[in-house]
Design a protein around this motif. Structure first.
Motif, PDB file in Angstrom:
ATOM      1  N   PRO A 207       0.998  -1.259   0.081  1.00 50.50           N
ATOM      2  CA  PRO A 207      -0.338  -0.190   0.131  1.00 50.50           C
ATOM      3  C   PRO A 207       1.039   0.984  -0.119  1.00 50.50           C
ATOM      4  O   PRO A 207       0.644   2.411  -0.383  1.00 50.50           O
ATOM      5  CB  PRO A 207      -0.680  -0.160   1.966  1.00 50.50           C
ATOM      6  N   MET A 208       2.139   1.366   1.095  1.00 52.11           N
ATOM      7  CA  MET A 208       2.601   2.422   0.871  1.00 52.11           C
ATOM      8  C   MET A 208       3.471   2.630  -0.639  1.00 52.11           C
ATOM      9  O   MET A 208       3.265   3.943  -0.429  1.00 52.11           O
ATOM     10  CB  MET A 208       4.212   2.311   1.727  1.00 52.11           C
ATOM     11  N   TRP A 209       4.429   1.865  -1.240  1.00 55.74           N
ATOM     12  CA  TRP A 209       4.595   1.784  -2.251  1.00 55.74           C
ATOM     13  C   TRP A 209       3.430   2.718  -3.261  1.00 55.74           C
ATOM     14  O   TRP A 209       3.964   3.350  -4.295  1.00 55.74           O
ATOM     15  CB  TRP A 209       5.114   0.177  -2.790  1.00 55.74           C
ATOM     16  N   GLN A 210       2.252   2.164  -3.163  1.00 55.89           N
ATOM     17  CA  GLN A 210       1.412   2.638  -4.343  1.00 55.89           C
ATOM     18  C   GLN A 210       1.051   3.636  -4.437  1.00 55.89           C
ATOM     19  O   GLN A 210       0.686   4.601  -4.459  1.00 55.89           O
ATOM     20  CB  GLN A 210       0.093   1.504  -4.046  1.00 55.89           C
ATOM     21  N   LEU A 211       1.224   4.185  -2.586  1.00 54.24           N
ATOM     22  CA  LEU A 211       0.565   5.873  -1.782  1.00 54.24           C
ATOM     23  C   LEU A 211       1.915   6.827  -2.701  1.00 54.24           C
ATOM     24  O   LEU A 211       1.421   7.391  -3.432  1.00 54.24           O
ATOM     25  CB  LEU A 211       1.136   5.440  -0.779  1.00 54.24           C
ATOM     26  N   GLY A 212       3.371   6.385  -3.315  1.00 57.67           N
ATOM     27  CA  GLY A 212       4.211   7.039  -3.565  1.00 57.67           C
ATOM     28  C   GLY A 212       4.290   7.403  -5.977  1.00 57.67           C
ATOM     29  O   GLY A 212       4.102   8.279  -5.353  1.00 57.67           O
ATOM     30  N   PHE A 213       3.292   5.935  -5.590  1.00 60.36           N
ATOM     31  CA  PHE A 213       3.108   5.884  -6.915  1.00 60.36           C
ATOM     32  C   PHE A 213       2.206   6.598  -6.954  1.00 60.36           C
ATOM     33  O   PHE A 213       2.439   7.470  -8.526  1.00 60.36           O
ATOM     34  CB  PHE A 213       2.850   4.625  -7.584  1.00 60.36           C
ATOM     35  N   ALA A 214       1.009   6.960  -6.710  1.00 59.29           N
ATOM     36  CA  ALA A 214      -0.505   8.106  -6.296  1.00 59.29           C
ATOM     37  C   ALA A 214       0.533   9.537  -6.628  1.00 59.29           C
ATOM     38  O   ALA A 214      -0.691  10.686  -7.092  1.00 59.29           O
ATOM     39  CB  ALA A 214      -0.937   7.437  -5.386  1.00 59.29           C
ATOM     40  N   ALA A 215       1.382   9.462  -5.978  1.00 55.84           N
ATOM     41  CA  ALA A 215       2.057  11.065  -5.075  1.00 55.84           C
ATOM     42  C   ALA A 215       2.380  11.450  -6.393  1.00 55.84           C
ATOM     43  O   ALA A 215       2.183  13.158  -7.144  1.00 55.84           O
ATOM     44  CB  ALA A 215       2.798  10.964  -3.951  1.00 55.84           C
ATOM     45  N   VAL A 216       3.363  10.142  -7.271  1.00 57.03           N
ATOM     46  CA  VAL A 216       3.843  11.368  -8.396  1.00 57.03           C
ATOM     47  C   VAL A 216       2.384  11.076  -9.457  1.00 57.03           C
ATOM     48  O   VAL A 216       2.669  12.308 -10.336  1.00 57.03           O
ATOM     49  CB  VAL A 216       4.482  10.241  -8.841  1.00 57.03           C
ATOM     50  N   ALA A 217       1.940  10.203  -9.856  1.00 54.93           N
ATOM     51  CA  ALA A 217       0.975  10.426 -10.893  1.00 54.93           C
ATOM     52  C   ALA A 217      -0.383  12.095 -11.059  1.00 54.93           C
ATOM     53  O   ALA A 217      -0.743  12.846 -11.319  1.00 54.93           O
ATOM     54  CB  ALA A 217      -0.728   9.191 -10.517  1.00 54.93           C
ATOM     55  N   ARG A 218      -0.150  12.546  -9.351  1.00 55.63           N
ATOM     56  CA  ARG A 218      -1.922  13.651  -9.133  1.00 55.63           C
ATOM     57  C   ARG A 218       0.234  14.641  -8.940  1.00 55.63           C
ATOM     58  O   ARG A 218      -0.546  15.778  -9.956  1.00 55.63           O
ATOM     59  CB  ARG A 218      -1.773  13.692  -7.549  1.00 55.63           C
ATOM     60  N   ALA A 219       1.383  14.195  -8.657  1.00 60.38           N
ATOM     61  CA  ALA A 219       2.103  15.389  -9.079  1.00 60.38           C
ATOM     62  C   ALA A 219       1.604  15.786 -11.019  1.00 60.38           C
ATOM     63  O   ALA A 219       2.057  17.432 -11.003  1.00 60.38           O
ATOM     64  CB  ALA A 219       2.737  15.478  -8.727  1.00 60.38           C
ATOM     65  N   LEU A 220       2.033  14.918 -11.685  1.00 56.85           N
ATOM     66  CA  LEU A 220       2.053  15.212 -12.832  1.00 56.85           C
ATOM     67  C   LEU A 220       0.678  15.253 -13.912  1.00 56.85           C
ATOM     68  O   LEU A 220       0.592  16.352 -14.321  1.00 56.85           O
ATOM     69  CB  LEU A 220       2.384  13.848 -13.672  1.00 56.85           C
ATOM     70  N   TRP A 221      -0.312  14.905 -12.783  1.00 59.90           N
ATOM     71  CA  TRP A 221      -1.840  15.419 -14.135  1.00 59.90           C
ATOM     72  C   TRP A 221      -2.987  15.475 -13.685  1.00 59.90           C
ATOM     73  O   TRP A 221      -4.065  15.624 -13.502  1.00 59.90           O
ATOM     74  CB  TRP A 221      -1.887  13.735 -14.711  1.00 59.90           C
ATOM     75  N   SER A 222      -2.597  15.725 -12.330  1.00 63.77           N
ATOM     76  CA  SER A 222      -3.853  16.056 -11.056  1.00 63.77           C
ATOM     77  C   SER A 222      -4.675  17.828 -12.194  1.00 63.77           C
ATOM     78  O   SER A 222      -3.028  18.823 -12.032  1.00 63.77           O
ATOM     79  CB  SER A 222      -3.665  16.832  -9.688  1.00 63.77           C
ATOM     80  N   GLU A 223      -5.571  17.956 -12.023  1.00 57.91           N
ATOM     81  CA  GLU A 223      -5.350  19.439 -12.216  1.00 57.91           C
ATOM     82  C   GLU A 223      -6.008  20.258 -11.003  1.00 57.91           C
ATOM     83  O   GLU A 223      -5.624  21.541 -10.568  1.00 57.91           O
ATOM     84  CB  GLU A 223      -7.031  19.997 -12.902  1.00 57.91           C
TER      85      GLU A 223
END
Length: 513
Positions: free
Chosen positions: A122-138
């Motif tokens: 779960p924590m690895w996935q949280l790190g991946f999610a942080a990258v996704a949000r930084a790149l593509w979040s509005e």
């Protein structure tokens, strides 16, 4: 990669060094001259300046949006993130189901046997999610502030002891990121992840643990304005704030609370009974959040993040008053910061951290997430980790540094240059969605000359045209001059075009925030 492409890669590094060196040469001389030169490396456009600082980097879509709305309306929108639809980022994060689990849900999966106890997945996935949000979040300002508070109230992720609570801690940080610091501080102090990370869950009246009490004062609030007696008293008062071993959730255990009069700085409380211990703690946290030294510490860190590594005292003084007048509310502080004369004058005064560089690269290229799967996120996370800046991964409790000197190294620069070319060329991650015709997607119809190609590409990616000296150096990479005609079928307009993109992304103009 063919032998020809490998040769061109080596040439691209050499040319990139030459191009970067030509621009960097502008910054030699006196500090005043260096400051002027750094400002010359970026456009003076105040809208682009706001985008570079309040987001993880301008994207074609965000540039169009801020030009349509104007700075005030754009900032108003970002300060109200719940009103912003975020389908792309939400869709990518939905591919990471473990990154959204509550403490109860993680433990339920362990009970059901679908997740191992102490699993870091779960924590690895949280790190991946942080990258996704930084790149593509509005909701870019929300993501920037979530990153800011995740460093200020750091709980390392992944880390074994917070296996069940670190995901929920991120949810808590995100909830209060644009609220009041007092509410955020109280939520953090009663969160199992913080209580575990800084050992307060094991603290009791017979042996108060000072770890959290010390970091609460030194890192989270007043800074070095405390005494050892303050630490000991804070630690005594914090006893009883613990974690329920059966549920993994926060609970206040009155039987573990140390009673007796408490003084921390100017805060005093009778703390006469264990039953009122939690109330006394919350009173202390409110006091600390509103302390003058805390106000200075918080606004100084915000100024370092958004204005300059050494921010002007005039702005700090102004924002301290805003912070205190608004009872620790962060949105008014940000509004005052972004509309200040000091912010407007700070073009060129910040350098991107590795994570910001990675995010800005994908954002300025306008590349989208892969259509399916998560391997591309793991690759992007790995790039950030190779650069020393995987999100949430900082080990000590003080969070990642946010000044240029902390990230300045030849090896770090080389890592960034490699990721620029790899991403731009589509080599890795190879599933990011890129324009079908890369050249047309970047600059439109085929430019007439190499000089125009270079200028349009630089404006598209870095926001500013290169100097004639830099344009000539980049044209020389192709064995051409700026006036050389560019024809359909020329390598520079085909397979070699990503090398030009990479070299521009290697430039000091792109490195600055």
């Amino acid at each position: 990669m063919s032998a020809t492409e490998q040769t061109m890669t080596r040439r691209s590094v050499v040319a990139g060094i030459a191009a970067a060196g030509a621009a960097a040469a502008l910054t030699t001389g006196t500090p005043a001259a260096a400051a002027v030169a750094e400002r010359a490396l970026l456009p003076a456009d105040p809208l682009l300046h706001l985008l570079r600082r309040a987001t993880f980097g301008p994207s074609p879509a965000s540039i169009a949006e801020i030009r349509r709305l104007g700075a005030t309306a754009w900032l108003d929108r970002q300060l109200n993130p719940s009103a912003i639809a975020d389908p792309v980022a939400d869709g990518v994060v939905a591919r990471l189901p473990l990154a959204r689990l509550s403490i109860a849900e993680i433990r339920s999966r362990v009970t059901a046997g679908t997740l191992k106890q102490y699993s870091w997945d779960p924590m690895w996935q949280l790190g991946f999610a942080a990258v996704a949000r930084a790149l593509w979040s509005e909701r870019q300002l929300l993501e920037v502030m979530t990153d800011f508070w995740s460093n200020h109230l750091n709980v390392t992720c992944p880390q074994g002891d917070v296996w069940d609570s670190r995901i929920d801690y991120d949810t808590t940080i995100r909830k209060y990121a644009l609220g009041t610091f007092a509410d955020l501080l109280k939520a953090s102090a009663r969160h199992p992840a913080m209580l575990t990370y800084l050992d307060n869950r094991f603290s009791g009246k017979d042996a108060p643990n000072e770890n959290y009490g010390r970091e609460l004062l030194e890192l989270h609030t007043v800074g070095l304005a405390y005494t050892e007696a303050d630490v000991k008293n804070a630690a005594r008062l914090l006893t009883g704030l613990t974690v329920d071993t059966a549920t993994g959730k926060y609970r206040y255990d009155a039987t573990r609370h140390a009673v007796g009069a408490i003084r921390v700085l100017a805060f005093q409380h009778a703390n006469a009974t264990a039953a009122e211990g939690e109330t006394a703690v919350l009173a202390l946290l409110d006091y600390l959040a509103m302390h003058q030294a805390t106000a200075r510490r918080i606004v100084t860190k915000l100024c370092v993040r958004f204005v300059a590594d050494t921010p002007p005292e005039s702005l700090i003084t102004t924002l301290i008053k805003v912070y205190l007048d608004n009872r620790t509310a962060i949105a008014p502080v940000l509004r005052a910061l972004f509309t200040s004369a000091e912010f407007a004058a700070s073009i060129g005064d910040k350098t991107r951290t590795p994570l910001e560089d990675l995010a800005a690269t994908v954002r300025t290229l306008g590349y989208g997430p892969a259509a399916s799967g998560t391997k591309f996120l793991e690759s992007l996370y790995g790039m950030a980790r190779d650069a020393g800046h995987a999100p949430l991964f900082w080990g000590p409790p003080n969070g990642y540094p946010d000044v240029a000197a902390a990230w300045a190294s030849p090896s770090g620069l080389l890592v960034r240059w490699n990721l620029h070319l790899s991403i731009a060329a589509g080599w890795w991650p190879d599933t990011l969605v890129r324009p079908a015709n890369l050249l047309t997607g970047m600059v439109g119809p085929l430019p007439a000359t190499y000089g125009v190609l270079i200028e349009k590409t630089a404006i598209r990616l870095a926001g500013i045209a290169p100097t004639p000296q830099q344009t000539a150096a980049l044209a020389e990479f192709y064995g051409k001059t700026p006036a050389s005609p560019l024809k359909a079928g020329d390598p520079a307009a085909g397979w070699m075009y990503p090398y030009l993109m990479g070299m521009i992304l290697n430039s000091p103009s792109f490195a600055l925030r």
